[in-house]
Motif scaffolding. Structure first.
Motif, PDB file in Angstrom:
ATOM      1  N   ALA A 181       0.868  -1.177   0.000  1.00  9.13           N
ATOM      2  CA  ALA A 181       0.000   0.000   0.000  1.00  9.13           C
ATOM      3  C   ALA A 181       0.905   1.226   0.000  1.00  9.13           C
ATOM      4  CB  ALA A 181      -0.885  -0.011   1.240  1.00  9.13           C
ATOM      5  N   LEU A 182       0.541   2.219  -0.827  1.00  5.93           N
ATOM      6  CA  LEU A 182       1.402   3.408  -0.893  1.00  5.93           C
ATOM      7  C   LEU A 182       0.584   4.635  -1.285  1.00  5.93           C
ATOM      8  CD1 LEU A 182       2.153   3.819  -4.257  1.00  5.93           C
ATOM      9  CD2 LEU A 182       3.127   1.576  -3.721  1.00  5.93           C
ATOM     10  N   ARG A 183       1.277   5.774  -1.359  1.00  5.64           N
ATOM     11  CA  ARG A 183       0.624   7.032  -1.733  1.00  5.64           C
ATOM     12  C   ARG A 183       0.936   7.284  -3.198  1.00  5.64           C
ATOM     13  NH1 ARG A 183       0.736  10.530   3.158  1.00  5.64           N
ATOM     14  NH2 ARG A 183       1.081  12.255   1.737  1.00  5.64           N
ATOM     15  N   SER A 184      -0.110   7.455  -4.001  1.00  7.91           N
ATOM     16  CA  SER A 184       0.143   7.606  -5.441  1.00  7.91           C
ATOM     17  C   SER A 184       0.951   8.870  -5.726  1.00  7.91           C
ATOM     18  CB  SER A 184      -1.179   7.609  -6.219  1.00  7.91           C
ATOM     19  OG  SER A 184      -2.035   8.611  -5.732  1.00  7.91           O
ATOM     20  N   ALA A 185       0.857   9.867  -4.819  1.00  4.03           N
ATOM     21  CA  ALA A 185       1.607  11.114  -5.016  1.00  4.03           C
ATOM     22  C   ALA A 185       3.111  10.887  -4.984  1.00  4.03           C
ATOM     23  CB  ALA A 185       1.211  12.138  -3.944  1.00  4.03           C
ATOM     24  N   ASP A 186       3.550   9.759  -4.376  1.00  7.86           N
ATOM     25  CA  ASP A 186       4.976   9.449  -4.312  1.00  7.86           C
ATOM     26  C   ASP A 186       5.509   8.885  -5.618  1.00  7.86           C
ATOM     27  OD1 ASP A 186       5.321  10.304  -1.730  1.00  7.86           O
ATOM     28  OD2 ASP A 186       5.032   8.315  -0.832  1.00  7.86           O
ATOM     29  N   LEU A 187       4.608   8.526  -6.536  1.00  7.45           N
ATOM     30  CA  LEU A 187       5.047   7.870  -7.773  1.00  7.45           C
ATOM     31  C   LEU A 187       5.402   8.901  -8.833  1.00  7.45           C
ATOM     32  CD1 LEU A 187       2.228   5.176  -7.981  1.00  7.45           C
ATOM     33  CD2 LEU A 187       4.655   4.705  -7.499  1.00  7.45           C
ATOM     34  N   SER A 188       6.389   8.524  -9.612  1.00  4.52           N
ATOM     35  CA  SER A 188       6.687   9.356 -10.767  1.00  4.52           C
ATOM     36  C   SER A 188       6.851   8.406 -11.936  1.00  4.52           C
ATOM     37  CB  SER A 188       7.955  10.175 -10.468  1.00  4.52           C
ATOM     38  OG  SER A 188       8.612  10.473 -11.654  1.00  4.52           O
ATOM     39  N   GLY A 189       5.884   8.501 -12.875  1.00  2.00           N
ATOM     40  CA  GLY A 189       5.871   7.535 -13.990  1.00  2.00           C
ATOM     41  C   GLY A 189       5.740   6.114 -13.506  1.00  2.00           C
ATOM     42  N   GLY A 190       5.051   5.943 -12.399  1.00  2.00           N
ATOM     43  CA  GLY A 190       4.827   4.593 -11.861  1.00  2.00           C
ATOM     44  C   GLY A 190       6.008   4.059 -11.070  1.00  2.00           C
ATOM     45  N   GLN A 191       6.983   4.904 -10.833  1.00  2.00           N
ATOM     46  CA  GLN A 191       8.182   4.428 -10.134  1.00  2.00           C
ATOM     47  C   GLN A 191       8.415   5.175  -8.842  1.00  2.00           C
ATOM     48  OE1 GLN A 191      11.461   4.431 -12.870  1.00  2.00           O
ATOM     49  NE2 GLN A 191      10.535   2.784 -14.078  1.00  2.00           N
ATOM     50  N   ALA A 192       8.990   4.476  -7.874  1.00  2.00           N
ATOM     51  CA  ALA A 192       9.374   5.100  -6.606  1.00  2.00           C
ATOM     52  C   ALA A 192      10.204   4.102  -5.813  1.00  2.00           C
ATOM     53  CB  ALA A 192       8.148   5.491  -5.791  1.00  2.00           C
ATOM     54  N   THR A 193      10.992   4.606  -4.897  1.00  2.00           N
ATOM     55  CA  THR A 193      11.645   3.748  -3.906  1.00  2.00           C
ATOM     56  C   THR A 193      11.156   4.229  -2.550  1.00  2.00           C
ATOM     57  OG1 THR A 193      13.551   3.398  -5.319  1.00  2.00           O
ATOM     58  CG2 THR A 193      13.851   2.968  -2.980  1.00  2.00           C
ATOM     59  N   LEU A 194      10.560   3.312  -1.773  1.00  2.00           N
ATOM     60  CA  LEU A 194       9.853   3.706  -0.551  1.00  2.00           C
ATOM     61  C   LEU A 194      10.364   2.916   0.643  1.00  2.00           C
ATOM     62  CD1 LEU A 194       6.269   3.658  -2.131  1.00  2.00           C
ATOM     63  CD2 LEU A 194       7.706   5.675  -1.761  1.00  2.00           C
ATOM     64  N   ARG A 195      10.140   3.489   1.814  1.00  2.00           N
ATOM     65  CA  ARG A 195      10.529   2.822   3.069  1.00  2.00           C
ATOM     66  C   ARG A 195       9.318   2.007   3.559  1.00  2.00           C
ATOM     67  NH1 ARG A 195      14.073   2.680   6.687  1.00  2.00           N
ATOM     68  NH2 ARG A 195      15.415   4.100   5.535  1.00  2.00           N
ATOM     69  N   VAL A 196       9.569   0.729   3.885  1.00  2.00           N
ATOM     70  CA  VAL A 196       8.472  -0.147   4.347  1.00  2.00           C
ATOM     71  C   VAL A 196       8.344  -0.018   5.859  1.00  2.00           C
ATOM     72  CG1 VAL A 196       7.587  -2.504   4.434  1.00  2.00           C
ATOM     73  CG2 VAL A 196       8.918  -1.735   2.446  1.00  2.00           C
ATOM     74  N   ILE A 197       7.173   0.482   6.328  1.00  2.00           N
ATOM     75  CA  ILE A 197       7.063   0.771   7.765  1.00  2.00           C
ATOM     76  C   ILE A 197       6.336  -0.309   8.554  1.00  2.00           C
ATOM     77  CG2 ILE A 197       7.267   3.277   7.495  1.00  2.00           C
ATOM     78  CD1 ILE A 197       4.135   3.297   7.910  1.00  2.00           C
ATOM     79  N   GLU A 198       5.548  -1.152   7.896  1.00  2.00           N
ATOM     80  CA  GLU A 198       4.956  -2.275   8.620  1.00  2.00           C
ATOM     81  C   GLU A 198       4.375  -3.289   7.658  1.00  2.00           C
ATOM     82  OE1 GLU A 198       1.534  -1.782  11.160  1.00  2.00           O
ATOM     83  OE2 GLU A 198       0.730  -0.118   9.959  1.00  2.00           O
ATOM     84  N   GLU A 199       3.937  -4.422   8.227  1.00  2.00           N
ATOM     85  CA  GLU A 199       3.343  -5.482   7.421  1.00  2.00           C
ATOM     86  C   GLU A 199       1.936  -5.730   7.952  1.00  2.00           C
ATOM     87  OE1 GLU A 199       5.634  -8.978   5.939  1.00  2.00           O
ATOM     88  OE2 GLU A 199       4.400 -10.031   7.416  1.00  2.00           O
TER      89      GLU A 199
END
Ligand code: AMP
Ligand code: MG
Length: 403
Positions: free
Chosen positions: A56-74
């Protein structure tokens, strides 16, 4: 003499749905008719739900469908998120789990790559807000009527009732149908018939027809062709919603059934219908609080079978609350030339199939009302009007479906 259609009308006029009762919507209620509107007690899904295993993520973080994100929980199904997502964060999520606040899209795990240090790389150009999320209350909204009175309970309805927490519902109960075979010549099936005797085949057959039609069968065994024997067992049978007798309704010396029925307060509505087999069929009702519909079917096995499907099954289904009580009739193309002569509307065993051009029907060899074995290779009856006529292959004829 009454026609079959007129006789069915008379039967249905006297057949009213039973009073609703409370039941658990389990397998025993399968086929029952719902007697109340049922509303949902909650939203379903009760939360915005992940439709995929992924992140699950925030679409605003994507650029052209790409991003590198920090995983905070499962978040697995059955758990709830403990954190809301900030910019640059993602949560590992499993199908069915609630979406954390802040997230507005789920990316499937196949479009991601785990990196060192609890980070994930996303690559999915097709992502747009809401993707792979089933919003709260998409399926059901609290207070919404999910099933209406009159619905037939199939497995999917039983599942919906479970979803909205209904451990009990109002349904039209299955009619109780007592079956009594009459005849001095009858013995039970585990006996070897002596001279002049035959086994009671109608009893088990009619009980099975009751069960197939959705009724609760009750066997009353065999009554002798004697007033005292009939009075006792018919008295028992009149406690049921429907009493089905076989034998003893023709014009023979020991055909005592119609007389005894009237003696016990059963009002006759017809006795004889213009049909073959089954002409002597009797129908009456016993009025009062415990109303009973009473059918006296002629004893020849195929007469009993056909009269049950034509008259008893529709009555049973009407009592059970069905809007379409039957019998199930349709038109089919005859598959052969056929010469037929009969003085009454005749129900002839036939095999019915759905072919490339619709329903197709073929008569089966059959020597008449005692020939039950001849019916085992059929799944329908052709309905042939009185007359002497040559039927041509391809002609459309009326058929009653009896599986
Ligand atoms: P009835 O209607 O009593 O005159 O019977 C007509 C024919 O059906 C007779 O040959 C009976 O022996 C036969 N029959 C009657 N009752 C049964 C039954 N329960 N099982 C099989 N055959 C029956
Ligand atoms: Mg008899």
């Amino acid at each position: 003499m009454l026609t079959v259609t007129e006789a069915i009308e008379i039967v249905l006029k006297h057949a009213l749905p039973l009073a609703p009762a409370t039941a658990a919507p389990g397998p025993a209620a399968l086929g029952a008719i719902l007697a109340e509107d049922v509303a949902s007690d909650l939203d379903l899904p009760p939360y915005d739900k992940a439709m995929m295993d992924g992140y699950a993520l925030r679409s605003a973080d994507l650029s052209g469908g790409q991003a590198t994100l920090r995983v905070i929980e499962e978040i697995t199904a059955g758990r709830v998120p403990t954190k809301s997502l900030e910019a640059g964060q993602a949560a590992r999520i499993m199908t069915g789990a609630p979406i954390p606040t802040g997230a507005d899209v789920v990316v499937m795990v196949e479009r991601t790559r785990m990196l060192e240090g609890e980070r994930v790389e996303i690559n999915d150009a097709s992502l747009s807000p809401g993707k792979n999320i089933l919003p709260r209350a998409t399926e059901l909204r609290r207070g919404e009527v999910v099933l209406k009175a009159g619905a037939r309970l199939r497995p999917q309805e039983i599942g919906v009732l479970a979803s909205v927490g209904r451990a009990s519902v109002r349904i039209v109960p299955a009619p109780r149908v007592a079956v009594l075979s009459t005849g001095d010549e009858l013995v039970e099936i585990d006996r070897v018939p002596g001279p002049g005797q035959i086994r009671n085949s109608n009893g088990p057959m009619l009980l099975a027809q009751v069960a197939r039609a959705g009724g609760v069968p009750q066997s009353l065994g065999i009554a002798a062709d004697r007033r005292d024997s009939l009075v006792a067992l018919i008295g028992e049978g009149l406690k049921a919603d429907i009493l089905v007798l076989s034998g003893g309704v023709s014009a023979g010396k020991l055909d005592l059934v119609p007389g005894v029925l009237q003696e016990l307060g059963v009002e006759p509505h017809f006795h004889k219908v213009a049909m073959k087999p089954g002409k002597p069929v009797f129908f009456g009702t016993r009025a009062g609080k415990d109303r009973t519909l009473v059918f006296g079917l002629p004893g020849n096995p195929v007469s009993s079978l056909v009269c049950f499907e034509l008259f008893v099954r529709p009555a049973l289904r009407r009592l059970a609350g069905h809007a379409e009580p039957g019998p199930r009739r349709l038109e089919a193309a005859l598959q052969q030339d056929w010469q037929y002569k009969t003085d009454r509307e005749t129900y002839h065993p036939a095999s019915l199939e759905h072919g490339a051009h619709g329903w197709e029907v073929q008569p089966r060899p059959w020597f008449g009302s005692p020939d039950l074995k001849g019916v085992t290779t059929s799944n329908a009856f052709m309905i042939i009007p009185a007359g002497d006529r040559h039927y041509r292959a391809g002609e459309r004829v009326a058929v009653m479906v009896v599986e």
